[in-house]
Design an enzyme around this catalytic site. Structure first.
Site, PDB file in Angstrom:
ATOM      1  CG  HIS A 180      -2.231   0.647   1.055  1.00 48.48           C
ATOM      2  ND1 HIS A 180      -2.243   1.931   0.515  1.00 48.48           N
ATOM      3  CD2 HIS A 180      -3.564   0.164   1.071  1.00 48.48           C
ATOM      4  CE1 HIS A 180      -3.601   2.178   0.403  1.00 48.48           C
ATOM      5  NE2 HIS A 180      -4.410   1.171   0.598  1.00 48.48           N
ATOM      6  CD  GLU A 310      -4.306  -0.052  -2.672  1.00 47.90           C
ATOM      7  OE1 GLU A 310      -4.617  -1.158  -2.204  1.00 47.90           O
ATOM      8  OE2 GLU A 310      -4.529   0.918  -2.737  1.00 47.90           O
TER       9      GLU A 310
HETATM   10  C1  G6D Z   1      -9.646   3.964   1.790  1.00 49.16           C
HETATM   11  O1  G6D Z   1     -11.170   3.349   0.180  1.00 49.16           O
HETATM   12  C2  G6D Z   1      -9.926   3.648   0.460  1.00 49.16           C
HETATM   13  C3  G6D Z   1      -9.227   2.222   0.269  1.00 49.16           C
HETATM   14  O2  G6D Z   1      -9.101   1.969  -1.268  1.00 49.16           O
HETATM   15  C4  G6D Z   1      -7.678   2.156   0.847  1.00 49.16           C
HETATM   16  O3  G6D Z   1      -6.953   1.111   0.805  1.00 49.16           O
HETATM   17  C5  G6D Z   1      -7.816   2.745   2.267  1.00 49.16           C
HETATM   18  O4  G6D Z   1      -8.372   3.996   2.473  1.00 49.16           O
HETATM   19  C6  G6D Z   1      -6.334   2.988   2.711  1.00 49.16           C
HETATM   20  O5  G6D Z   1     -10.513   3.340   2.732  1.00 49.16           O
END
Ligand code: G6D
Length: 345
Positions: A180, A310
């Site tokens: 991430h 990702e």
């Molecule tokens: C938010 O919706 C986004 C996700 O896609 C992300 O991975 C997350 O933040 C860290 O919830």
């Protein structure tokens, strides 16, 4: 090639170590033993000056005081699982519901939450760290014992290669890991002047709580159309009318090939990264909901400060027959690779 181990503080009463890997071209990456976090990808910009292409924090506590998983290794499964229910071989497993009633990024005790064992390695052309852990159902409520290794390699072609190795030890299980990291190729205030290209013509249709409906949407002619290089500011401007006010979507990668699945570039320093993966999904999140209480190393959090890219198999996979395969049969092992190749334009 060089490897350094530094103390990065303490978290949950154990020492967190920072593993710093340097190649022969003065490029440097660093990883943290907590969460197998990718903390840095620094590239030289002038004599004795490097910039970090990744958003990061200066303290381990700051990594865990916000919901954005910055730099964290994600698993057993990236993305969301509807109602936290995983059905495998006619048995339904109730995973931790850490976002409303859904499971996000492996749940409360996913890969991001572990302290990882690690070993470092060096050859003439590569320097690397391998994080390893035996994950059991008692750790994360997923089915079966899973042996995991996450290898980060920096080579002298200025590529970062992430290998995710998984083995189902005692019964069938699932494995759909990702990383991430949030990129900002200029270490600047935002990524609006970055250009993005994605080898994709469709995104997943999302229902309530960002759970896939199972349908796909064509991107041609929409703000999600990145089949050609597109400035992120144009896409984000066009998305101001939706609640998300930015991109938080799953791109379906056209026929995986040897071409990059995505390319991000910026003109200020002429930096470019090409992302390679053989899996069919790329989640793109433009940090739309970052908040000012986040103390990043480059300053307070705010929208569009970075972009998460990702690579993974399409999320909520087991609930959609056409989303791909994340199964690992008992005794089976698999390696997924994501390569991030830096070039100076
Ligand atoms: C938010 O919706 C986004 C996700 O896609 C992300 O991975 C997350 O933040 C860290 O919830």
């Amino acid at each position: 090639m060089k490897t350094l181990i530094e103390n990065f503080g303490r978290f949950n009463d154990h020492v967190v170590e920072k593993i710093v890997l340097k190649n022969n071209n003065n490029f440097q990456i660093s990883l943290l033993s907590q969460g197998a976090i990718w903390n840095e990808f620094s590239v030289p910009v002038e004599e004795n000056k490097k910039i970090n292409l990744l958003l990061n924090f200066n303290s381990i506590d700051s990594y865990y005081s916000n919901p954005f998983y910055i730099g964290m290794s994600i698993g057993r499964t990236g993305g969301r699982i509807k109602a936290g229910k995983l059905t495998l071989n006619d048995t339904t497993y109730n995973l931790s519901q850490n976002e409303n009633t859904n499971t996000l990024h492996g749940g409360e005790t996913g890969f991001h939450s572990f302290i990882w064992d690690y070993e470092t390695f060096q050859t003439d052309d590569t320097v690397s760290v391998v994080f390893s852990k035996r994950v059991s159902p008692q750790d994360d409520s997923y089915p079966g014992v899973l042996d995991v290794e996450i290898e980060y390699i920096l080579n002298n072609k200025n590529e970062v290669i992430i290998n995710y190795y998984g083995k189902a030890v005692d019964q069938d299980t699932v494995f759909n890991p990702t990383n991430h990291a949030y990129f900002n190729l200029e270490q600047s205030d935002n990524i609006l002047d970055h250009e993005l290209k994605i080898n994709s013509h469709q995104i997943l249709s999302m229902g309530q709580e960002k759970i896939p409906t199972g349908l796909f949407k064509e991107t041609a002619g929409t703000p999600y159309d990145f089949h050609k290089f597109t400035f992120l500011k144009n896409a984000i401007e066009d998305l101001q009318s939706i609640p998300e006010k930015g991109i938080d979507d799953v791109f379906y990668i056209d026929q995986p090939s040897d071409c990059p699945i995505a390319t991000l570039k910026s003109n200020r320093f002429n930096h470019q990264i090409d992302i390679y993966s053989q899996r069919n999904g790329l989640v793109v999140f433009t940090a739309n909901s970052f908040t000012s209480d986040m103390n990043l190393s480059t300053g307070k959090g705010h929208p569009y400060q970075g972009i998460a890219l990702e690579s993974q198999t399409l999320p909520d996979t087991l609930n959609h027959k056409n989303f791909g395969n994340i199964l690992l049969k008992k005794g089976q092992s698999v390696t997924y690779q994501t390569k991030i190749a830096y070039t100076h334009n």
